[in-house]
Design a protein around this motif. Structure first.
Motif, PDB file in Angstrom:
ATOM      1  N   GLU A 180       0.829  -1.205   0.000  1.00 18.59           N
ATOM      2  CA  GLU A 180       0.000   0.000   0.000  1.00 18.59           C
ATOM      3  C   GLU A 180       0.865   1.257   0.000  1.00 18.59           C
ATOM      4  N   GLN A 181       1.973   1.240   0.754  1.00 17.46           N
ATOM      5  CA  GLN A 181       2.904   2.375   0.778  1.00 17.46           C
ATOM      6  C   GLN A 181       3.515   2.580  -0.612  1.00 17.46           C
ATOM      7  N   GLN A 182       3.879   1.494  -1.285  1.00 15.88           N
ATOM      8  CA  GLN A 182       4.456   1.596  -2.626  1.00 15.88           C
ATOM      9  C   GLN A 182       3.431   2.153  -3.612  1.00 15.88           C
ATOM     10  N   GLN A 183       2.177   1.723  -3.480  1.00 12.45           N
ATOM     11  CA  GLN A 183       1.139   2.219  -4.378  1.00 12.45           C
ATOM     12  C   GLN A 183       0.957   3.721  -4.193  1.00 12.45           C
ATOM     13  N   GLN A 184       0.966   4.172  -2.940  1.00 14.64           N
ATOM     14  CA  GLN A 184       0.845   5.603  -2.667  1.00 14.64           C
ATOM     15  C   GLN A 184       2.062   6.352  -3.203  1.00 14.64           C
ATOM     16  N   ALA A 185       3.258   5.778  -3.028  1.00 10.40           N
ATOM     17  CA  ALA A 185       4.484   6.421  -3.505  1.00 10.40           C
ATOM     18  C   ALA A 185       4.485   6.518  -5.028  1.00 10.40           C
ATOM     19  N   THR A 188       1.860   6.612  -6.945  1.00 12.92           N
ATOM     20  CA  THR A 188       0.848   7.598  -7.297  1.00 12.92           C
ATOM     21  C   THR A 188       1.419   9.008  -7.156  1.00 12.92           C
ATOM     22  N   ALA A 189       2.246   9.193  -6.102  1.00  9.40           N
ATOM     23  CA  ALA A 189       2.871  10.497  -5.873  1.00  9.40           C
ATOM     24  C   ALA A 189       4.133  10.685  -6.711  1.00  9.40           C
ATOM     25  N   GLY A 190       4.595   9.592  -7.371  1.00  5.75           N
ATOM     26  CA  GLY A 190       5.771   9.676  -8.233  1.00  5.75           C
ATOM     27  C   GLY A 190       7.092   9.690  -7.484  1.00  5.75           C
ATOM     28  N   THR A 191       7.147   9.019  -6.315  1.00  9.66           N
ATOM     29  CA  THR A 191       8.378   9.055  -5.525  1.00  9.66           C
ATOM     30  C   THR A 191       9.183   7.768  -5.560  1.00  9.66           C
ATOM     31  N   GLY A 192       8.777   6.777  -6.328  1.00  8.37           N
ATOM     32  CA  GLY A 192       9.573   5.545  -6.401  1.00  8.37           C
ATOM     33  C   GLY A 192       8.898   4.400  -5.699  1.00  8.37           C
ATOM     34  N   ASP A 193       9.667   3.303  -5.492  1.00 14.46           N
ATOM     35  CA  ASP A 193       9.052   2.100  -4.929  1.00 14.46           C
ATOM     36  C   ASP A 193       9.882   1.421  -3.853  1.00 14.46           C
ATOM     37  N   THR A 194      10.737   2.132  -3.188  1.00 10.22           N
ATOM     38  CA  THR A 194      11.522   1.528  -2.128  1.00 10.22           C
ATOM     39  C   THR A 194      11.012   2.017  -0.787  1.00 10.22           C
ATOM     40  N   ALA A 195      10.766   1.081   0.108  1.00  8.34           N
ATOM     41  CA  ALA A 195      10.303   1.447   1.448  1.00  8.34           C
ATOM     42  C   ALA A 195      11.477   1.430   2.404  1.00  8.34           C
ATOM     43  N   THR A 196      11.505   2.371   3.308  1.00  5.74           N
ATOM     44  CA  THR A 196      12.529   2.409   4.342  1.00  5.74           C
ATOM     45  C   THR A 196      11.911   1.937   5.633  1.00  5.74           C
ATOM     46  N   LEU A 197      12.593   1.019   6.290  1.00  2.00           N
ATOM     47  CA  LEU A 197      12.063   0.481   7.533  1.00  2.00           C
ATOM     48  C   LEU A 197      12.647   1.234   8.717  1.00  2.00           C
ATOM     49  N   PRO A 198      11.798   1.592   9.672  1.00  2.00           N
ATOM     50  CA  PRO A 198      12.320   2.239  10.874  1.00  2.00           C
ATOM     51  C   PRO A 198      13.096   1.231  11.701  1.00  2.00           C
ATOM     52  N   GLN A 199      14.111   1.706  12.395  1.00  2.00           N
ATOM     53  CA  GLN A 199      14.913   0.821  13.251  1.00  2.00           C
ATOM     54  C   GLN A 199      14.670   1.130  14.696  1.00  2.00           C
TER      55      GLN A 199
END
Length: 154
Positions: free
Chosen positions: A136-141, A143-154
């Motif tokens: 879902e985060q990738q789909q939103q990204a 849509t916003a044109g920001t790419g497809d890599t998610a960063t995980l919080p540590q």
């Protein structure tokens, strides 16, 4: 004739497509007493291979640093080949973005932990991932044109 319309989802193969380990500041950095910071980035990609056959890959980049110097960097890509047929088009995205990565990811976790351990470091165990939330985060990204890599919080 009914068999031709029956949805098909089969794993053909799971394999390690690529892995690399770099220790650019060894051996000096190994003498540092400070705890390193760990940055983990994950990505999912899916590509058609043949009619009804798809490759789904999960990539991980694990970088540890002390101050601004890299202790080690691991980049890995674990992939799977899946036969997916007679599935409605609106379900293909979730299957390749959620179901397939959930199958491939445990292999990636094991390979990353193993290569880090074999390099002489305590293993870094990648956390369990909610691929639905990541999808879902990738789909939103996208849509916003920001790419497809998610960063995980540590």
């Amino acid at each position: 004739m009914a068999n031709e319309e029956t949805p098909v989802f089969q794993i053909q193969r799971v394999y390690l497509k690529d892995i690399s380990l770099e220790q650019p500041n060894s051996p000096g950095i190994l003498l540092e007493a400070e705890q390193p910071s760990v940055d983990i980035q994950l990505g999912v990609e899916a590509n058609p291979v043949a009619d009804g056959i798809y490759e789904v890959a999960v990539t991980a980049t694990v970088q540890t640093k002390i101050k601004d110097k890299t202790v080690f960097l691991v980049e890995a890509k674990q992939a799977g080949i899946f036969e997916i047929r007679n599935v409605p088009q609106d379900q293909m995205g979730p299957i390749m973005g959620i179901a397939c990565p959930q199958i491939v990811y445990p292999y990636l976790r094991g390979n990353v932990a193993d290569v880090i351990n074999r390099a002489g470091f305590p293993a870094v165990h990648l956390a369990e991932i909610n691929f639905q939330a990541m999808y879902e985060q990738q789909q939103q990204a996208q849509t916003a044109g920001t790419g497809d890599t998610a960063t995980l919080p540590q």
